[in-house]
Design an enzyme around this catalytic site. Structure first.
Site, short mmCIF file in Angstrom:
data_model
loop_
_atom_site.label_atom_id
_atom_site.label_comp_id
_atom_site.label_asym_id
_atom_site.label_seq_id
_atom_site.Cartn_x
_atom_site.Cartn_y
_atom_site.Cartn_z
N SER A 214 24.45 -52.88 20.17
CA SER A 214 25.08 -53.28 21.39
C SER A 214 24.35 -54.12 22.37
O SER A 214 23.01 -54.13 22.01
CB SER A 214 25.68 -52.16 22.07
OG SER A 214 24.79 -51.30 22.52
N LYS A 215 24.90 -54.50 23.53
CA LYS A 215 24.06 -55.45 24.42
C LYS A 215 22.63 -54.67 24.70
O LYS A 215 21.68 -55.46 24.92
CB LYS A 215 24.90 -55.47 25.88
CG LYS A 215 26.31 -56.11 25.49
CD LYS A 215 27.34 -55.25 25.60
CE LYS A 215 28.05 -55.10 24.35
NZ LYS A 215 28.63 -53.80 23.97
N ARG A 216 22.66 -53.24 25.03
CA ARG A 216 21.46 -52.74 25.34
C ARG A 216 20.40 -52.91 24.42
O ARG A 216 19.25 -52.51 24.52
CB ARG A 216 21.97 -51.23 25.77
CG ARG A 216 21.94 -50.44 24.83
CD ARG A 216 22.71 -49.12 25.40
NE ARG A 216 23.25 -48.37 24.12
CZ ARG A 216 22.85 -47.55 23.50
NH1 ARG A 216 21.28 -47.70 23.50
NH2 ARG A 216 23.26 -47.06 22.28
N GLY B 157 19.31 -55.71 23.54
CA GLY B 157 19.18 -57.10 23.62
C GLY B 157 20.25 -57.79 23.01
O GLY B 157 21.26 -57.52 23.14
#
Length: 470
Positions: free
Chosen positions: A240-242, A244
Site C-alpha cells: 500500500s501507499k505507506r 512507498g
RNA sequence: GGUCCCAUCGUCUAGUGGCCUAGGACGCUGGCCUCUCACGCCGGAAACACGGGUUCGAGUCCCGUUGGGAUCACCA
C-alpha cells in the site's frame, strides 16, 4: 481445437493503476498472447460514488506505458446496467433471487450481534420466503444461495478449493436504487464477453464459490480460474501507499523503463528456471501457470532498481537520449523545447549508461556535459586542484590547443606523452583534469569525457581551473 | 472470531521422493580489472518454520502446531 481463449483485466477506477493491478493485467496479457487468445479491458465502475473518469484515464495511461495492449474494450459497466437488470429479473422470476426489505441499519445491528456472539456474519434469511412486499420500502434483490452441499473451485494455481455452501451468504445483486453490485456484474459480463479464464488476485478467491453459484443459476458453464498470490510490502502486509510508490506511473517519474518494471513484476510469483531477464517475446513464449507460485511475494525495490540498470545498459544510446530529455528538462539542465543535437547527446549517454540506474541518474550525470559551467566539489578541488597539478594542467591545455584533431585517440596520445615526460602515473594527471572538467572525482574515462565536452568548452574549464589555483 | 489461502537464504526464486554436502538472482561482503566511478569477472557469508508420521530414502507426500496473508458491505 477448443474455443479461443479470452481473458480480461477488470479494474475499478477508484484509484491509479497500481503495482498489483499491473501484474494482474500483465499475467492476463501473457496468457492471452501465449495462447493466441484475446485480452479484454473492462472498467468496473458500478460504484459511481468512487469511480472517476480521471482514474479511467490514469489506468489506461499506465497500461499503455507498460505496453499492456488490450484487444477489446475498454468496456464500461455503467453502460450496461440494462443487461444486469434483465439478468437479475430473470433470477427473481425463476425464484433464484428474492426481494429483501431489511434496512441497512437492521442488517448492521444483526452483524454486530453475530460478531459479538462469534457467529458467522451472514444474512439471516428473514426475507427469503416473504410472500408480500413491504409497503413504502425499496427492496434490494438477493441471490438465493444453496444452503447445503459444497462448491468446488478448480483453480489453475491453487488447485481444487472447496467451500461449504452453508457459509455462503445470500448476496445482494441489485441495490435498493436498482443498480447492480459487483458479484452480479462480473458474472454477467464474463458470461456475456465469453471469458474463458479468469485471472485475478487471490483476494477474490473467497468470492469465487458465490460467483460459481451464479453461473449455475444462469445455466452457463463455469470458466477456469487462476488466482494470483498477492504482492506484499517489506513488512509482509499487503502493498500500500505507506510502502512507498505503488502507482505504476510513479515509476515513470522515478526514471524506470517500462520493460524493467514488467520484467520485475513478472518474476514476482513466476519463474522460468534460473533466468532473470526476459524479452517480451520470451515472456509470451515461456509463460504458463505451471510455474506460477502459490505464495505471496514481497516487493523488493532494490531488485527492481538493478533490473532497471540492466535495461538501461542494454538500451541503445539513441533511445536513451530520447527518453532522458524530459528528465533533463525536469532537472533544469535544458529548457522545455530546447533543440538538442541528438547524435551528440547519444554519444554523451553512451559514456554514462553503465553508471546510471535510472533515467534521473542519467540526466544528472549528463549535467557537466551540457551545462556551460560547473561547480567544484570542495574536497575534490582542494585535493586535486593545487600547486602540484597546476603545471600539468597548463601543459595539457597547451597541448590540447595545439592538437590537430580533437579526438579520443589524439587526446589519449597527448596524455601519454605528458605522463611519460614527467615519469608519473596517468592518475596524477587524469584526476586533476577530471575535477577541472566535471567538478568531481568520478566520471567516465577522462578521454571520453574530453571528447564529449569538446575542445572549446574543455579549454575554458581548464583555464578556469588553472586560475582557481592561483 | 468463522471461512479460505500460504510457508526454501534478509528478498525474489529453482527444486514435482534418491541428481540437494539445497542451485540462481537482488542486496551484503573479500578480491581482480583500472585514470576515478561504474560495468564486468572471480570468491564468501546467508534458507528447507516446528513436531509427528508414510517410505529403504523427504525440502519434495500426509497430519498437527506455529506464523503470515485474504475475505466475511446496498465496495470492487
Amino acid at each position: 481445437m477448443t474455443d479461443k481463449i479470452r481473458v480480461r483485466f477488470a479494474p475499478s477506477p477508484t484509484g491509479y493503476l497500481h503495482i498489483g493491478g499491473a501484474r494482474t493485467a500483465l499475467f492476463n496479457l501473457l496468457y492471452a498472447r501465449h495462447n493466441n487468445g484475446t485480452f479484454i479491458l473492462r472498467i468496473e465502475d458500478t460504484d459511481t460514488t468512487r469511480s472517476t473518469d480521471e482514474y479511467i484515464e490514469a489506468i489506461i495511461e499506465g497500461m499503455k506505458w507498460l505496453g499492456l495492449d488490450w484487444d477489446e474494450g475498454p468496456f464500461r459497466q455503467t453502460d450496461r446496467f440494462d443487461i444486469y437488470r434483465s439478468y437479475s429479473d430473470k433470477l427473481v422470476k425463476e425464484g433464484r433471487a428474492y426481494y429483501c426489505y431489511c434496512s441497512p441499519e437492521e442488517l448492521e445491528a444483526r452483524r454486530k450481534e453475530a460478531m459479538a456472539q462469534g457467529r458467522p456474519l451472514k444474512y439471516n434469511g428473514k426475507c427469503r420466503d416473504l410472500k408480500e412486499p413491504v409497503a413504502g420500502v425499496n427492496p434490494v434483490v438477493r441471490f438465493r444461495m444453496p444452503v447445503e452441499g459444497q462448491t468446488m473451485v478448480d483453480d489453475l494455481i491453487k488447485g481444487t478449493v472447496s467451500f461449504d455452501n452453508e457459509q455462503l451468504d445470500d448476496l445482494i445483486i441489485l441495490r435498493s436504487d436498482g443498480t447492480p453490485t459487483y458479484n452480479l456484474t462480473v458474472v454477467v459480463d464474463d458470461v456475456d464477453m465469453k471469458i474463458t479464464h479468469i485471472i485475478r488476485g487471490d483476494d477474490h478467491l473467497n468470492n469465487t464459490p458465490k460467483q460459481i453459484q451464479l453461473y449455475n443459476a444462469f445455466g452457463y458453464p463455469v470458466p477456469k480460474f487462476a488466482h494470483l498470490p498477492m504482492i506484499l510490502g517489506s513488512d509482509k502486509a499487503r502493498l500500500s501507499k505507506r510502502h512507498g510508490a505503488t502507482s505504476v506511473m510513479a515509476y515513470y517519474d522515478m526514471g524506470y523503463l517500462p520493460e524493467a518494471l514488467v520484467n520485475y513484476l513478472v518474476r514476482l510469483g513466476w519463474s522460468y528456471g534460473d533466468q532473470e531477464i526476459f524479452s517480451r517475446d520470451e515472456l509470451v513464449k515461456y509463460f504458463s501457470f505451471d510455474n506460477v507460485g502459490k505464495a505471496a511475494a514481497v516487493f523488493n525495490p532494490e531488485k527492481l532498481l538493478w533490473l532497471n540498470s540492466q535495461y538501461i545498459i542494454n538500451s541503445t544510446p539513441e533511445r536513451l537520449a530520447d527518453l532522458v530529455i524530459p528528465f533533463l528538462v525536469k532537472e533544469g539542465t535544458i529548457s522545455e523545447g530546447q533543440m538538442m543535437d541528438k547524435q551528440w547527446l547519444a554519444k554523451a549517454v553512451a559514456t554514462q549508461r553503465e553508471r546510471s540506474k535510472t533515467l534521473i541518474e542519467l540526466a544528472q550525470s549528463l549535467r557537466y556535459y551540457i551545462s556551460e559551467d560547473i561547480e567544484y566539489d570542495e574536497k575534490a578541488k582542494s585535493k586535486f586542484l593545487n600547486k602540484d597539478s597546476r603545471d600539468l594542467l597548463v601543459e595539457l591545455k597547451q597541448g590540447l590547443e595545439a592538437l590537430p584533431e580533437f579526438t579520443e585517440s589524439g587526446i589519449e596520445e597527448l596524455f601519454k606523452s605528458i605522463v611519460d615526460r614527467h615519469g608519473i602515473k596517468l592518475g596524477k594527471l587524469a584526476q586533476p583534469v577530471r575535477v577541472a572538467l566535471t567538478g568531481g572525482t568520478q566520471s567516465p574515462g577522462i578521454f571520453e569525457v574530453l571528447d564529449v565536452i569538446g575542445k572549446e568548452k574543455a579549454l575554458r574549464r581548464l583555464e578556469k581551473a588553472i586560475k582557481a589555483i592561483v
